[in-house]
Motif scaffolding. Structure first.
Motif, mmCIF file in Angstrom:
data_model
loop_
_atom_site.group_PDB
_atom_site.id
_atom_site.type_symbol
_atom_site.label_atom_id
_atom_site.label_comp_id
_atom_site.label_asym_id
_atom_site.label_seq_id
_atom_site.Cartn_x
_atom_site.Cartn_y
_atom_site.Cartn_z
ATOM 1 N N LEU A 51 0.824 -1.211 0.000
ATOM 2 C CA LEU A 51 0.000 0.000 0.000
ATOM 3 C C LEU A 51 0.858 1.261 0.000
ATOM 4 O O LEU A 51 0.565 2.216 -0.725
ATOM 5 C CB LEU A 51 -0.945 0.004 1.202
ATOM 6 C CG LEU A 51 -2.145 -0.919 1.101
ATOM 7 C CD1 LEU A 51 -2.871 -1.011 2.436
ATOM 8 C CD2 LEU A 51 -3.096 -0.465 0.008
ATOM 9 N N VAL A 52 1.925 1.251 0.771
ATOM 10 C CA VAL A 52 2.832 2.400 0.803
ATOM 11 C C VAL A 52 3.512 2.581 -0.549
ATOM 12 O O VAL A 52 3.651 3.700 -1.041
ATOM 13 C CB VAL A 52 3.875 2.247 1.945
ATOM 14 C CG1 VAL A 52 4.969 3.286 1.843
ATOM 15 C CG2 VAL A 52 3.175 2.323 3.297
ATOM 16 N N TRP A 53 3.909 1.470 -1.172
ATOM 17 C CA TRP A 53 4.555 1.536 -2.494
ATOM 18 C C TRP A 53 3.617 2.173 -3.515
ATOM 19 O O TRP A 53 3.998 3.081 -4.249
ATOM 20 C CB TRP A 53 4.971 0.125 -2.943
ATOM 21 C CG TRP A 53 5.783 0.115 -4.191
ATOM 22 C CD1 TRP A 53 7.122 0.303 -4.296
ATOM 23 C CD2 TRP A 53 5.313 -0.102 -5.532
ATOM 24 N NE1 TRP A 53 7.519 0.225 -5.614
ATOM 25 C CE2 TRP A 53 6.425 -0.031 -6.393
ATOM 26 C CE3 TRP A 53 4.059 -0.356 -6.081
ATOM 27 C CZ2 TRP A 53 6.322 -0.193 -7.763
ATOM 28 C CZ3 TRP A 53 3.948 -0.518 -7.452
ATOM 29 C CH2 TRP A 53 5.080 -0.438 -8.280
ATOM 30 N N TYR A 54 2.370 1.704 -3.552
ATOM 31 C CA TYR A 54 1.411 2.284 -4.496
ATOM 32 C C TYR A 54 1.092 3.736 -4.146
ATOM 33 O O TYR A 54 0.960 4.578 -5.041
ATOM 34 C CB TYR A 54 0.127 1.463 -4.562
ATOM 35 C CG TYR A 54 0.214 0.316 -5.530
ATOM 36 C CD1 TYR A 54 0.327 0.543 -6.897
ATOM 37 C CD2 TYR A 54 0.203 -0.993 -5.087
ATOM 38 C CE1 TYR A 54 0.421 -0.500 -7.802
ATOM 39 C CE2 TYR A 54 0.292 -2.050 -5.988
ATOM 40 C CZ TYR A 54 0.399 -1.788 -7.340
ATOM 41 O OH TYR A 54 0.484 -2.822 -8.231
ATOM 42 N N ALA A 55 0.972 4.053 -2.863
ATOM 43 C CA ALA A 55 0.683 5.436 -2.465
ATOM 44 C C ALA A 55 1.774 6.379 -2.950
ATOM 45 O O ALA A 55 1.499 7.530 -3.299
ATOM 46 C CB ALA A 55 0.536 5.523 -0.951
ATOM 47 N N ASP B 122 7.775 -7.595 -7.243
ATOM 48 C CA ASP B 122 7.536 -6.202 -7.619
ATOM 49 C C ASP B 122 6.444 -6.168 -8.696
ATOM 50 O O ASP B 122 6.588 -6.799 -9.739
ATOM 51 C CB ASP B 122 8.834 -5.599 -8.147
ATOM 52 C CG ASP B 122 8.692 -4.161 -8.605
ATOM 53 O OD1 ASP B 122 7.587 -3.609 -8.546
ATOM 54 O OD2 ASP B 122 9.706 -3.592 -9.036
ATOM 55 N N PRO B 123 5.356 -5.442 -8.466
ATOM 56 C CA PRO B 123 4.263 -5.441 -9.439
ATOM 57 C C PRO B 123 4.533 -4.646 -10.711
ATOM 58 O O PRO B 123 3.877 -4.858 -11.727
ATOM 59 C CB PRO B 123 3.094 -4.850 -8.668
ATOM 60 C CG PRO B 123 3.724 -4.030 -7.609
ATOM 61 C CD PRO B 123 5.029 -4.685 -7.278
ATOM 62 N N GLY B 124 5.449 -3.700 -10.673
ATOM 63 C CA GLY B 124 5.699 -2.876 -11.851
ATOM 64 C C GLY B 124 4.566 -1.900 -12.106
ATOM 65 O O GLY B 124 3.655 -1.734 -11.297
ATOM 66 N N LEU B 125 4.596 -1.250 -13.265
ATOM 67 C CA LEU B 125 3.597 -0.232 -13.602
ATOM 68 C C LEU B 125 2.338 -0.783 -14.258
ATOM 69 O O LEU B 125 1.300 -0.137 -14.255
ATOM 70 C CB LEU B 125 4.214 0.813 -14.538
ATOM 71 C CG LEU B 125 5.290 1.704 -13.961
ATOM 72 C CD1 LEU B 125 5.814 2.648 -15.028
ATOM 73 C CD2 LEU B 125 4.763 2.480 -12.777
ATOM 74 N N LEU C 144 -2.654 -9.961 0.820
ATOM 75 C CA LEU C 144 -1.653 -9.324 -0.044
ATOM 76 C C LEU C 144 -2.153 -9.269 -1.488
ATOM 77 O O LEU C 144 -2.013 -8.248 -2.164
ATOM 78 C CB LEU C 144 -0.314 -10.057 0.035
ATOM 79 C CG LEU C 144 0.817 -9.465 -0.810
ATOM 80 C CD1 LEU C 144 1.057 -8.002 -0.466
ATOM 81 C CD2 LEU C 144 2.085 -10.285 -0.638
ATOM 82 N N GLY C 145 -2.757 -10.328 -1.968
ATOM 83 C CA GLY C 145 -3.310 -10.325 -3.322
ATOM 84 C C GLY C 145 -4.441 -9.327 -3.459
ATOM 85 O O GLY C 145 -4.553 -8.613 -4.459
ATOM 86 N N LEU C 146 -5.293 -9.249 -2.439
ATOM 87 C CA LEU C 146 -6.400 -8.293 -2.435
ATOM 88 C C LEU C 146 -5.888 -6.865 -2.522
ATOM 89 O O LEU C 146 -6.324 -6.077 -3.362
ATOM 90 C CB LEU C 146 -7.241 -8.485 -1.167
ATOM 91 C CG LEU C 146 -8.372 -7.493 -0.938
ATOM 92 C CD1 LEU C 146 -9.484 -7.709 -1.955
ATOM 93 C CD2 LEU C 146 -8.899 -7.628 0.484
ATOM 94 N N VAL C 147 -4.936 -6.524 -1.670
ATOM 95 C CA VAL C 147 -4.342 -5.185 -1.682
ATOM 96 C C VAL C 147 -3.665 -4.917 -3.027
ATOM 97 O O VAL C 147 -3.747 -3.817 -3.573
ATOM 98 C CB VAL C 147 -3.346 -5.041 -0.506
ATOM 99 C CG1 VAL C 147 -2.440 -3.842 -0.677
ATOM 100 C CG2 VAL C 147 -4.098 -4.972 0.810
ATOM 101 N N SER C 148 -3.035 -5.943 -3.580
ATOM 102 C CA SER C 148 -2.290 -5.798 -4.837
ATOM 103 C C SER C 148 -3.190 -5.590 -6.049
ATOM 104 O O SER C 148 -2.709 -5.134 -7.089
ATOM 105 C CB SER C 148 -1.397 -7.012 -5.061
ATOM 106 O OG SER C 148 -0.419 -7.089 -4.049
ATOM 107 N N VAL C 149 -4.466 -5.935 -5.955
ATOM 108 C CA VAL C 149 -5.379 -5.660 -7.071
ATOM 109 C C VAL C 149 -6.229 -4.411 -6.835
ATOM 110 O O VAL C 149 -6.674 -3.785 -7.790
ATOM 111 C CB VAL C 149 -6.278 -6.878 -7.433
ATOM 112 C CG1 VAL C 149 -5.437 -8.011 -7.978
ATOM 113 C CG2 VAL C 149 -7.132 -7.334 -6.271
#
Length: 190
Positions: free
Chosen positions: A15-19, A169-172, A62-67
């Protein structure tokens, strides 16, 4: 307990990474484009709108947050179908989001079977995109949902063959999947 703590820490880190991308995404994805002529040309990303998200069945936090995070950091609204077999992390996340600074209605979490709810979301005329990541491995359902989504030209993020490794790492790509690029031309020297 230690495994659960690691998953929660990873979800918070995600979440911090995406923020961190909230104020940088437009600069990375948008551009001032070179043009041969008396014009200048700017391309800027804009949100697609309402995105239906099918959350992963196995990685219920983690998967939920990641989507969810890439959908909302790019300015969209998410209607999320939680993991059917493991809905508690999604329900708890809904409680956290309801009492956070996130505006009401930005993330809407539904519990139930994806196979039951997803066809309605895929064919709904007010849903602009759908993320099929959560039904990884169910090629038949994914194909049916892609056909249903085609009725009103939705963006579709296709389901992978297997559930991704959410620790990578999810990338862009998860963020840019639900952006439209708007290009504006302006005359110069007039």
């Amino acid at each position: 307990a230690s495994r659960a703590e690691k998953v929660v820490d990873a979800a918070v880190d995600r979440l911090v990474w995406y923020a961190g991308w909230a104020d940088k995404l437009a600069q990375v994805v948008g551009n001032a484009n070179p043009v041969a002529g008396p014009f200048f040309n700017l391309s800027t990303p804009e949100p697609t709108g309402v995105v239906a998200v099918l959350a992963p069945e196995e990685s219920s936090l983690l998967g939920l947050v990641s989507v969810i995070a890439p959908v909302i950091v790019s300015g969209n609204t998410a209607v999320v179908v939680s993991s059917y077999s493991r809905p508690l992390p999604a329900v708890n996340l809904a409680e956290v989001l309801a009492t956070s600074d996130l505006p009401g209605g930005v993330v809407n979490i539904l519990t139930g079977r994806a196979a039951t709810i997803a066809p309605w979301l895929a064919s709904h005329m007010d849903v602009n995109a759908i993320d099929l990541t959560g039904i990884a491995g169910d090629a038949a359902l994914a194909a049916d949902l892609e056909v249903a989504a085609a009725d009103n030209l939705k963006r579709v993020r296709r389901a992978p063959a297997a559930e991704p490794d959410w620790s990578e790492d999810p990338g862009l790509e998860p963020m840019t999947s639900f952006l439209e690029i708007k290009t504006v031309w302006h005359p110069m020297g007039v």
